[in-house]
Design a protein around this motif. Structure first.
Motif, mmCIF file in Angstrom:
data_model
loop_
_atom_site.group_PDB
_atom_site.id
_atom_site.type_symbol
_atom_site.label_atom_id
_atom_site.label_comp_id
_atom_site.label_asym_id
_atom_site.label_seq_id
_atom_site.Cartn_x
_atom_site.Cartn_y
_atom_site.Cartn_z
ATOM 1 N N GLU A 179 64.056 30.708 39.203
ATOM 2 C CA GLU A 179 62.665 31.028 39.555
ATOM 3 C C GLU A 179 62.010 29.864 40.298
ATOM 4 N N GLU A 180 61.089 30.193 41.224
ATOM 5 C CA GLU A 180 60.364 29.173 41.979
ATOM 6 C C GLU A 180 58.861 29.334 41.800
ATOM 7 N N PHE A 181 58.142 28.244 41.962
ATOM 8 C CA PHE A 181 56.689 28.276 41.907
ATOM 9 C C PHE A 181 56.132 29.049 43.100
ATOM 10 N N SER A 182 55.091 29.820 42.859
ATOM 11 C CA SER A 182 54.402 30.528 43.934
ATOM 12 C C SER A 182 53.218 29.686 44.405
ATOM 13 N N PHE A 183 53.293 29.195 45.626
ATOM 14 C CA PHE A 183 52.187 28.415 46.188
ATOM 15 C C PHE A 183 50.918 29.257 46.233
ATOM 16 N N ASP A 184 51.034 30.502 46.649
ATOM 17 C CA ASP A 184 49.859 31.362 46.801
ATOM 18 C C ASP A 184 49.158 31.608 45.470
ATOM 19 N N ALA A 185 49.941 31.833 44.403
ATOM 20 C CA ALA A 185 49.340 32.092 43.100
ATOM 21 C C ALA A 185 48.652 30.840 42.554
ATOM 22 N N LEU A 186 49.264 29.683 42.748
ATOM 23 C CA LEU A 186 48.637 28.436 42.325
ATOM 24 C C LEU A 186 47.353 28.182 43.120
ATOM 25 N N GLU A 187 47.418 28.417 44.418
ATOM 26 C CA GLU A 187 46.240 28.203 45.258
ATOM 27 C C GLU A 187 45.089 29.103 44.820
ATOM 28 N N GLU A 188 45.384 30.352 44.494
ATOM 29 C CA GLU A 188 44.332 31.286 44.097
ATOM 30 C C GLU A 188 43.585 30.786 42.865
ATOM 31 N N ARG A 189 44.322 30.328 41.844
ATOM 32 C CA ARG A 189 43.651 29.870 40.619
ATOM 33 C C ARG A 189 42.909 28.559 40.843
ATOM 34 N N PHE A 190 43.508 27.632 41.573
ATOM 35 C CA PHE A 190 42.820 26.367 41.839
ATOM 36 C C PHE A 190 41.585 26.591 42.720
ATOM 37 N N ARG A 191 41.667 27.552 43.624
ATOM 38 C CA ARG A 191 40.515 27.869 44.462
ATOM 39 C C ARG A 191 39.369 28.407 43.599
ATOM 40 N N GLU A 192 39.681 29.284 42.660
ATOM 41 C CA GLU A 192 38.669 29.784 41.734
ATOM 42 C C GLU A 192 37.963 28.637 41.023
ATOM 43 N N PHE A 274 33.456 35.481 35.158
ATOM 44 C CA PHE A 274 34.137 34.357 34.522
ATOM 45 C C PHE A 274 33.302 33.875 33.335
ATOM 46 N N ALA A 275 34.001 33.384 32.323
ATOM 47 C CA ALA A 275 33.353 32.742 31.190
ATOM 48 C C ALA A 275 34.046 31.412 30.951
ATOM 49 N N ASN A 276 33.300 30.326 31.046
ATOM 50 C CA ASN A 276 33.859 28.972 30.963
ATOM 51 C C ASN A 276 35.025 28.800 31.936
ATOM 52 N N SER A 277 34.833 29.306 33.139
ATOM 53 C CA SER A 277 35.787 29.235 34.256
ATOM 54 C C SER A 277 37.052 30.036 34.019
ATOM 55 N N ARG A 278 37.059 30.865 32.998
ATOM 56 C CA ARG A 278 38.212 31.730 32.709
ATOM 57 C C ARG A 278 37.918 33.128 33.252
ATOM 58 N N PRO A 279 38.816 33.724 34.041
ATOM 59 C CA PRO A 279 38.562 35.076 34.556
ATOM 60 C C PRO A 279 38.405 36.083 33.424
ATOM 61 N N THR A 280 37.451 36.976 33.560
ATOM 62 C CA THR A 280 37.233 38.022 32.569
ATOM 63 C C THR A 280 37.261 39.380 33.262
ATOM 64 N N VAL A 281 37.639 40.393 32.522
ATOM 65 C CA VAL A 281 37.671 41.750 33.072
ATOM 66 C C VAL A 281 36.405 42.511 32.725
ATOM 67 N N ASN A 282 35.700 42.031 31.709
ATOM 68 C CA ASN A 282 34.462 42.692 31.292
ATOM 69 C C ASN A 282 33.756 41.791 30.279
ATOM 70 N N GLY A 283 32.630 42.255 29.788
ATOM 71 C CA GLY A 283 31.939 41.477 28.777
ATOM 72 C C GLY A 283 30.440 41.609 28.873
ATOM 73 N N THR A 284 29.750 40.932 27.980
ATOM 74 C CA THR A 284 28.292 41.034 27.926
ATOM 75 C C THR A 284 27.642 40.460 29.186
ATOM 76 N N HIS A 285 28.294 39.509 29.840
ATOM 77 C CA HIS A 285 27.713 38.950 31.071
ATOM 78 C C HIS A 285 27.767 39.945 32.221
ATOM 79 N N THR A 286 28.857 40.709 32.321
ATOM 80 C CA THR A 286 28.960 41.685 33.409
ATOM 81 C C THR A 286 28.043 42.887 33.163
ATOM 82 N N VAL A 287 27.950 43.324 31.914
ATOM 83 C CA VAL A 287 27.045 44.441 31.598
ATOM 84 C C VAL A 287 25.606 44.025 31.860
ATOM 85 N N GLY A 288 25.251 42.811 31.462
ATOM 86 C CA GLY A 288 23.902 42.327 31.717
ATOM 87 C C GLY A 288 23.599 42.232 33.202
ATOM 88 N N PHE A 289 24.586 41.788 33.985
ATOM 89 C CA PHE A 289 24.407 41.705 35.435
ATOM 90 C C PHE A 289 24.131 43.078 36.029
#
Length: 386
Positions: A179-192, A274-289
């Motif tokens: 297996e090899e590291f994915s540059f694109d996947a690493l870039e996506e998370r670091f960019r976030e 996001f919550a504390n820089s962690r991606p979220t799929v849902n939650g009280t912050h998104t419903v409130g938004f």
């Protein structure tokens, strides 16, 4: 029932301790032995370096994929303590690289957890080789490991120019195969992370193929506003409004929110949370938004006579067409639902985010009536579908 089955006792129970357990069940610690697991290895090592920057002790993090299949993570912080003992004895450096952390802690609003929070000791156990260099107080220290076991003790190796820590590791092929590291996947998370933390600067460099090397430096002073522009891409050229962006601290939720959003001509909705820089799929912050958006638009439309008394309120799904948004909250005490930690559960966050969004969007609608009318008309008519 066989005699073997009835004789089952404690002697059949296999007890694995420390790093032995990591090598026996690697998927429990880094998620898998596929590329996803390799990616989490990088995050577990980079976690400490990123938080050095966020805490103001360093200015940047540099991650390099090396030609020989390794990964090098460097920061310019003060350097990991050498002489201070770890929780279970040994030098601070050796404790960091051999003692597993509690794992997946929630963390405060000021820190981020990139991976699962198990720490670099897990990476050490799953690497055929790991090296560490610490530049601290004018002295350069080095240490090397093989599959989690120290090959040499922490050794003074001369004087140091500047300060910082460099940890490099080479994943064990017995665990990860080819297996090899994915540059694109690493870039996506670091960019976030760089979007969500305005003071953070991360570089990612790929030197694995000399004829096809590439590098990115990620730093976004505009925060969530820059994130929205990135998500929109070319669609932003036809946006009917500027980006609304704000950062607001609310003691009721013991944290801070950063929100940015705008509508463009495309029909799709792009809402990232996001919550504390962690991606979220849902939650009280998104419903409130969403509730805040719906309330602001509906109230304004009724005040301006764009909705009659017999018209029903505008729904969140209708308002969301063409919407691009980033909703990020950073809390002192985040509460996540489920083991994947993808849903935020803090009840007080809902009301805080809803009120802040309603106030900011409502103010924009009143201050720019011409563009507000165009936006409401677009929502009522629906976006153009080319």
């Amino acid at each position: 029932m066989s005699e073997e089955a009835t004789s089952y006792d404690a002697s059949y129970i296999q007890v694995l301790e420390g790093l032995e357990a990591v090598r026996k069940r690697p998927g429990m610690y880094v998620g898998s032995t596929s590329e996803r697991g390799l990616r989490h290895m990088v995050f577990e090592v980079a976690d400490r370096a990123v938080n050095e920057v966020l805490d103001g002790r360093a200015t940047s993090v540099d991650v390099t994929l090396t030609p020989d299949g390794g990964v090098c993570v460097n920061d310019d912080g003060p350097g990991i303590p050498i002489d201070e003992p770890g929780a279970l004895g040994g030098s601070g450096l050796e404790a960091l690289l051999t003692q597993m952390q509690a794992g997946a802690g929630a963390g405060s609003r000021r820190n981020v957890t990139l991976g699962f929070g198990v720490g670099p000791a897990v990476v050490n156990a799953l690497s055929r080789r790991m090296t560490a260099e610490v530049r601290r107080e004018g002295v350069r220290w080095v240490q090397e490991y093989a599959r989690g076991v120290a090959a040499i003790p922490v050794t003074e190796a001369g004087t140091a120019t500047g300060s910082g820590t460099t940890i490099a590791f080479w994943p064990d092929p017995d665990v990860f195969g080819a297996e090899e590291f994915s540059f694109d996947a690493l870039e996506e998370r670091f960019r976030e992370l760089a979007f969500l933390n305005q003071g953070l600067q991360i570089s990612l460099t790929d030197l694995r193929r000399p004829d096809d090397s590439r590098s990115v430096r990620l730093r976004f002073p505009g925060g969530a506003r820059d994130f929205v522009a990135f998500l929109d891409g070319h669609a932003a050229m036809s946006a009917p409004m500027d980006t609304i962006a704000f950062e607001y601290e609310d003691s009721r939720m013991a944290g801070v929110m950063e929100v940015a959003f705008r509508w463009c001509s495309c029909p799709e909705e792009r809402v990232r949370s996001f919550a504390n820089s962690r991606p979220t799929v849902n939650g009280t912050h998104t419903v409130g938004f969403r509730n805040g958006m719906t309330a602001a638009v509906t109230v304004y439309a009724r005040e301006q006579g764009l909705l009659t008394a017999t018209d029903s309120d505008l729904g969140a799904e209708r308002i969301g067409e063409g919407l691009t948004a980033v909703v990020s909250v950073k809390l002192d005490r985040p509460e996540f639902e489920g083991s994947t930690r993808g849903v935020l559960g803090n009840a007080e966050v809902h009301d805080c985010v809803e009120r802040a969004v309603q106030d900011h969007l409502g103010r924009w609608l009143k201050e720019d009536p011409e563009r507000a009318a165009a936006l409401i008309d677009r929502i009522l008519q629906g976006p153009r579908r080319d």
